[in-house]
Design a protein around this motif. Structure first.
Motif, PDB file in Angstrom:
ATOM      1  N   ASP A  94      -5.821  -0.748  -5.120  1.00  0.00           N
ATOM      2  CA  ASP A  94      -5.249  -1.268  -4.466  1.00  0.00           C
ATOM      3  C   ASP A  94      -6.004  -2.399  -3.204  1.00  0.00           C
ATOM      4  O   ASP A  94      -7.291  -2.233  -2.994  1.00  0.00           O
ATOM      5  CB  ASP A  94      -4.821  -0.231  -2.623  1.00  0.00           C
ATOM      6  CG  ASP A  94      -3.782  -0.824  -1.798  1.00  0.00           C
ATOM      7  OD1 ASP A  94      -3.795  -2.377  -1.715  1.00  0.00           O
ATOM      8  OD2 ASP A  94      -3.332  -0.030  -0.279  1.00  0.00           O
ATOM      9  N   GLU A  95      -5.915  -3.920  -3.957  1.00  0.00           N
ATOM     10  CA  GLU A  95      -6.823  -4.804  -3.451  1.00  0.00           C
ATOM     11  C   GLU A  95      -8.490  -4.352  -3.890  1.00  0.00           C
ATOM     12  O   GLU A  95      -9.052  -4.278  -3.128  1.00  0.00           O
ATOM     13  CB  GLU A  95      -6.456  -5.595  -1.766  1.00  0.00           C
ATOM     14  CG  GLU A  95      -4.549  -5.613  -1.471  1.00  0.00           C
ATOM     15  CD  GLU A  95      -4.705  -6.126  -0.363  1.00  0.00           C
ATOM     16  OE1 GLU A  95      -6.049  -7.329  -0.479  1.00  0.00           O
ATOM     17  OE2 GLU A  95      -3.769  -6.609  -0.101  1.00  0.00           O
TER      18      GLU A  95
ATOM     19  N   THR B  99       1.028  -1.019   0.077  1.00  0.00           N
ATOM     20  CA  THR B  99      -0.152  -0.225  -0.196  1.00  0.00           C
ATOM     21  C   THR B  99       0.780   1.261  -0.324  1.00  0.00           C
ATOM     22  O   THR B  99       0.538   2.186  -0.893  1.00  0.00           O
ATOM     23  CB  THR B  99      -0.767  -0.124   0.843  1.00  0.00           C
ATOM     24  OG1 THR B  99      -2.087  -1.005   1.425  1.00  0.00           O
ATOM     25  CG2 THR B  99      -1.870   1.248   1.691  1.00  0.00           C
TER      26      THR B  99
HETATM   27 MG    MG Z   1      -2.208  -3.175   1.848  1.00  0.00          MG
END
Ligand code: MG
Ligand code: ADP
Length: 305
Positions: free
Chosen positions: A164-165, A50
């Motif tokens: 991000d995911e 991240t």
């Molecule tokens: Mg992360």
């Protein structure tokens, strides 16, 4: 050689704890992303994924090293790079149309209301939310909210989409449907994407290249896996291709074993040129096909198994 869209040169990130101890989360990362490429980053929790995405977006700064977008150093957030977060981050008081229009009006402040709405509608249709324009986030399912996030990000026509995911909070069925939509949309728009995922199958379905991060602290890029499966792959035919299990096994083997024990001090490891590996074809096939040299880091292809 043409300048890649994103060039990351030697970035590291250090955090100072309350007791004054300094932790280096990741260290001396180098990679590049070409226009139109879909790149996934895989690594265990805490290795700094991240943080890397935040550095690419300009929301955070690295402790050392540089990030270039189109040859210019990143100095802060820009509408060039749109981020889709793990949570959907929609404004709850605005409708679907309102959430997207807000971003579009910031991007093109000179546009009148009807031009903004017309533009937004194209992206609402693209993510299959036609008919839900007037709904507020509280009236939408998790999958629909994430679709709004995708439409909002794409509507500002960013050079780069950072995710991000994005599907990790969704149930398996919805995740599968959205993955296919992202695959279709990226193929249609030739969108350049950098995406973090935990999901090996998601990476094989979506990515052209998969960057493998070792466990932190001082996480490194162990290698970059080239996805040799045809771009026409779908969730339904993925597992029938002979490259699939080899790539999958290679990624799982990395996550289970090699991410822990990877030693960056071996003489043939150069962080400026992480090895580019093609576990997909069997070795004879790889030689026979004379795979072209990828432009990423200039290192010749190696078959690692
Ligand atoms: Mg992360
Ligand atoms: N603002 C911060 N201050 C101190 N440590 C941080 C901060 N942000 C992240 N970290 C630490 O950096 C490491 C990497 O975080 P993160 O980038 O979120 O990892 P990942 O996304 O791979 O799970 C973690 O150990 C986290 O605790």
């Amino acid at each position: 050689m043409n300048e890649p869209l994103i060039r990351v040169e030697g970035i590291s990130k250090k955090f100072t704890g309350r007791d004054g101890t300094i932790t280096t989360v990741f260290d001396d990362l180098h990679f590049a992303i070409e226009p139109g490429e879909f790149v996934c980053l895989i690594g265990h929790s805490g290795c700094g994924k991240t943080t890397i995405l935040n550095v690419l977006s300009g929301l955070d700064q690295s402790s050392s090293g540089y990030v270039f977008v189109g040859g210019r150093e990143v100095s802060g957030p820009s509408l060039d790079r749109a981020v889709i977060f793990q949570g959907h981050a929609l404004m709850p008081w605005l409708t679907v149309m309102g959430n997207i229009a807000f971003a579009v009006s910031s991007r093109w402040p000179q546009w009148n209301k009807s031009k903004v709405r017309k533009h937004c509608q194209q992206y609402i249709d693209l993510v299959n939310l036609t008919g839900s324009e007037k709904k507020r986030p509280a009236e939408l399912s998790g999958g629909m909210k994430q679709r709004v996030g995708i439409a909002r990000a794409l509507a500002i026509q960013p050079k780069m989409l950072l995710m991000d995911e994005p599907f990790s909070a969704l149930d398996a069925l919805t995740r599968g449907v959205l993955q296919e939509e992202v695959l279709r949309i990226c193929a249609e728009t030739r969108q350049t994407v950098f995406m973090i995922t935990h999901d090996v199958d998601e990476a094989i379905l979506l990515a052209d290249k998969i960057i493998l991060m070792t466990n932190g602290p001082r996480a490194k890029i162990a290698e970059i896996v080239v996805n040799t499966m045809p771009r026409s792959r779908t969730r339904h035919n993925l597992h029938k291709h002979p490259h699939y299990y080899r790539i999958r096994n290679h990624l799982i083997d990395f996550l289970v074993d090699r991410s822990k024990v990877f030693a960056s001090d071996t003489p043939d490891y150069d962080p400026r040129h992480p090895p580019l590996v093609t576990p997909g074809p069997d070795p004879d096939e790889a030689v026979a096909a004379q795979m072209p040299k990828p432009a990423l880091t200039g290192k010749p292809l190696a078959v690692v198994r």
